[in-house]
Design a protein around this motif. Structure first.
Motif, PDB file in Angstrom:
ATOM      1  N   GLU A  25      -4.324 -11.059  -0.963  1.00 19.93           N
ATOM      2  CA  GLU A  25      -3.604 -11.173   0.314  1.00 19.93           C
ATOM      3  C   GLU A  25      -4.505 -11.667   1.450  1.00 19.93           C
ATOM      4  N   PHE A  26      -5.791 -11.353   1.386  1.00 18.47           N
ATOM      5  CA  PHE A  26      -6.710 -11.724   2.471  1.00 18.47           C
ATOM      6  C   PHE A  26      -7.384 -13.080   2.252  1.00 18.47           C
ATOM      7  N   HIS A  32       0.842  -1.185   0.000  1.00 15.61           N
ATOM      8  CA  HIS A  32       0.000   0.000   0.000  1.00 15.61           C
ATOM      9  C   HIS A  32       0.880   1.238   0.000  1.00 15.61           C
ATOM     10  N   PHE A  43      -6.488  -4.720  -6.668  1.00 18.72           N
ATOM     11  CA  PHE A  43      -6.312  -4.247  -5.297  1.00 18.72           C
ATOM     12  C   PHE A  43      -5.824  -5.442  -4.464  1.00 18.72           C
ATOM     13  N   ARG A  90     -12.234  -8.634   3.996  1.00 13.72           N
ATOM     14  CA  ARG A  90     -11.740  -9.665   4.915  1.00 13.72           C
ATOM     15  C   ARG A  90     -12.852 -10.655   5.262  1.00 13.72           C
ATOM     16  N   GLU A 139     -12.557  -4.241   5.732  1.00 11.20           N
ATOM     17  CA  GLU A 139     -13.247  -5.178   6.643  1.00 11.20           C
ATOM     18  C   GLU A 139     -14.278  -6.015   5.874  1.00 11.20           C
ATOM     19  N   ASN A 143     -16.308  -1.498   8.888  1.00 14.36           N
ATOM     20  CA  ASN A 143     -15.247  -0.554   9.239  1.00 14.36           C
ATOM     21  C   ASN A 143     -14.288  -0.430   8.047  1.00 14.36           C
TER      22      ASN A 143
END
Lengths: 401, 401
Positions: B130-131, B21, B125, B107, B104, B100
């Motif tokens: 990654e998540f 990021h 993105f 995730r 979030e 949030n």
């Protein structure tokens, strides 16, 4: 149906919607527009610290530019803010996970538990069992009312030795009863845990209130609680809400301290979980000036707590209640001659006093309310209202706008 | 080592710390106190909407009492706020998960993917791969530069038919290139997906910017994007950040729309994930007055976007850049005669123009920057600065306080 019965029904319906948590004041206002809440004795925060926090924040975002930054800009990443906050707690930044409220800490910590049963004492804060993942099922250990919900060390340890769980959860002081283990008791337990226990989750959200009110000055280092402990004993994870100490529930701030390895795993995917206004608060929070003023606010509140417990304790003379010994900023009250529904509704309807109805709390056998300490005059108001309701006096009529 | 080289090293070190990021402006200020950022063309929000949001919020919390409530009180629970926001998006509250920030949402949505491979297009993105949880590994489909990173439907579908993934992720418009699929293209794909695909994650965070700038008026219903789609096709989950449209990255607000069953699963354990100030914003956001003013701010920004893309496009005449067609509020720029390190640092050091260095973006083969559209005068400043750097003109010296 009279007015009070109608109100009771409406209130209990709202309560049911909130699940295992109290109805929020906002929802209460929306659902019962005519209702006047004079004292929110459900809310568990230090009101003097809240004033300090609100003043500090208002000043910090007074200029349009500062306010704009807090709203428009991305906040710093969680790891940056952990670096900022860690020195105040005397821990390495790698050990600190900052989160969007203690509920986020609890969710992330429980999601990373080793597989196997988790011993959870009852009663307790419900997310500690509701958020457990399927691979870490709860094994309940109910604290006996007869012993005032105290965690007696020997029988608890015997239970652990028999069940050999992978993890245990301690809330200290415990919510909703305020039961407390002294540091030497924690040490005693930690030294004797069966080797099956790989994780000890220790919630210290109410720790600042646990010191006896007499203490004349608050040493700075005492405010970090057991944050030092995970550095010595990597089984331990310390969880803490900032909502209670600092009266900033709206900011959503909490933290966990744990081994660096576990913190690395726990903080994964929590990039920008702290909002801009919470970041502004954290930057003030770490400052000496704020901490000095906070210790004063805490000292004042601790003094009030002593009076609060005395006042509630005196109500035991009515024969209508039992008040359990608490080291939190709240007291668990058992009703001996009324239902919780009755007292909860009458306190609110007749006196505008909002307390925590404990009907949804697992592990409580009986009729219970939890009452938290607010400012000194508010505490007097609450105690008097409770006395009126318990003794059948009716000093005020049901109000309706 | 000259000043610019030293700065380059420092900037790239800061960039490395931020992972996949960009370095936050706060971190940039802390790490390089002398640096002046004149235009933040890394930031992907509509600046006119940000002004509206900041003014709206400042007014809403102007009184000490209103500010205190946002800070001290618990915010409403997520389910209450979903009930508030759902009508604006034309969905049932049970289908809406408020979070949030979009991170979030991502995730939580990815954690609930069905087990099996997930086709992720590259570049994209980074949290979208990654998540991903271990049971849902990414299967990358790289968009070819030669086709301007456009997702060509036929070859993509052939890939899906061959690989038979359990889930696919579409970011529309895509970040960082701005590639876009029209509604009829989405429908074409949805009608032909292999039956192995149970979940389609559709991120529409940049959707408000995707309409052509000519459109004279913005119909209210167009702002809900594909929120209607999960009601018709329960495979689809729509993800959206509010940071981009409304310039409120500091508030941390995003949402997901999905089937009620999946939303119930996704929102578990997210009790109080929306902070008090974000709640204040949501309450204003659902109002007609705010929405009307927002549509004006969006209309103005869309007009500027056209000019912005023209200005950047004209730089292709220098032979130094290729600017990819974009329907987002940003453009991906390939550097043909410089490195990204060089141009990124010079833009910042000489002109105070902060852009997105794409060195960490997977799936980009070459030297790339992403430049976002800000206000009209800022866009002119950025284009001129870029021209200066690319053509070797030096209109300003490196500044140091």
């Amino acid at each position: 149906m009279n007015l009070e019965d109608a109100l009771t029904q409406r209130l209990l319906a709202l309560k049911a919607q909130a699940g295992s948590h109290p109805t929020s004041l906002t929802r209460l206002r929306d659902g019962l527009p005519g209702l006047r809440v004079a004292v929110d004795a459900c809310f568990l925060a230090n009101p003097y610290a809240a004033e300090l926090a609100v003043d500090t924040l208002r000043e910090a975002v007074q200029s349009r530019e500062a306010f704009r930054r807090a709203v428009e800009w991305y906040p710093a990443q969680e790891t940056d803010l952990a670096r900022l906050a860690a020195p105040l707690l005397g821990v390495a930044p790698e050990q600190l996970f900052l989160a969007n409220g203690a509920t986020e800490v609890i969710r992330a910590v429980l999601a990373n538990l080793p597989p196997g049963p988790v011993v959870v004492t009852l009663p307790t804060f419900s997310p500690f069992y509701e958020f457990l993942p399927p691979q870490a099922p709860p094994l309940f250990y109910t604290l006996p009312k007869a012993q005032g919900f105290r965690l007696e060390l020997e029988p608890y340890l015997a239970f652990l030795q028999q069940e050999r769980p992978r993890a245990v959860i301690w809330v200290n002081p415990n919510n909703p009863d305020g039961g407390w283990l002294a540091p030497q008791e924690l040490a005693w337990l930690l030294a004797r845990l069966p080797d099956s226990v790989e994780r000890v989750v220790l919630d210290e959200s109410f720790d600042h209130f646990a010191q006896p009110p007499g203490a004349s000055e608050i040493p700075e280092e005492s405010l970090a609680g057991s944050a030092w402990l995970p550095g010595k004993d990597p089984r331990v994870v310390v969880v803490k809400s900032l909502s209670k100490d600092f009266g900033v529930a709206g900011l959503r701030l909490g933290y966990g301290v744990m081994s660096a390895a576990l913190a690395g795993q726990t903080r994964r995917h929590h990039l920008w979980n702290i909002n801009g206004l919470a970041e502004v608060f954290l930057r003030a929070w770490v400052g000496e000036d704020f901490q000095r003023r906070y210790r004063k606010a805490l000292h004042r509140y601790r003094g009030d707590l002593g009076v609060f417990f005395q006042g509630l304790g005196a109500l035991e003379n009515t024969g209508q209640v039992r008040v359990f010994p608490s080291r939190g900023n709240f007291a668990l009250v058992e009703l001996l001659g009324h239902t919780a529904d009755q007292v909860f509704t009458r306190l609110l309807a007749r006196h505008g006093v909002y307390v925590r109805h404990c009907g949804d709390k697992r592990g409580l056998n009986g009729e219970f309310l939890r009452i938290s300490a607010r400012t000194a005059p508010e505490n007097t108001q609450v105690t008097q209202a409770l006395e009126d309701v318990l003794t059948g006096r009716q000093t005020e009529q049901v109000k309706q706008d």
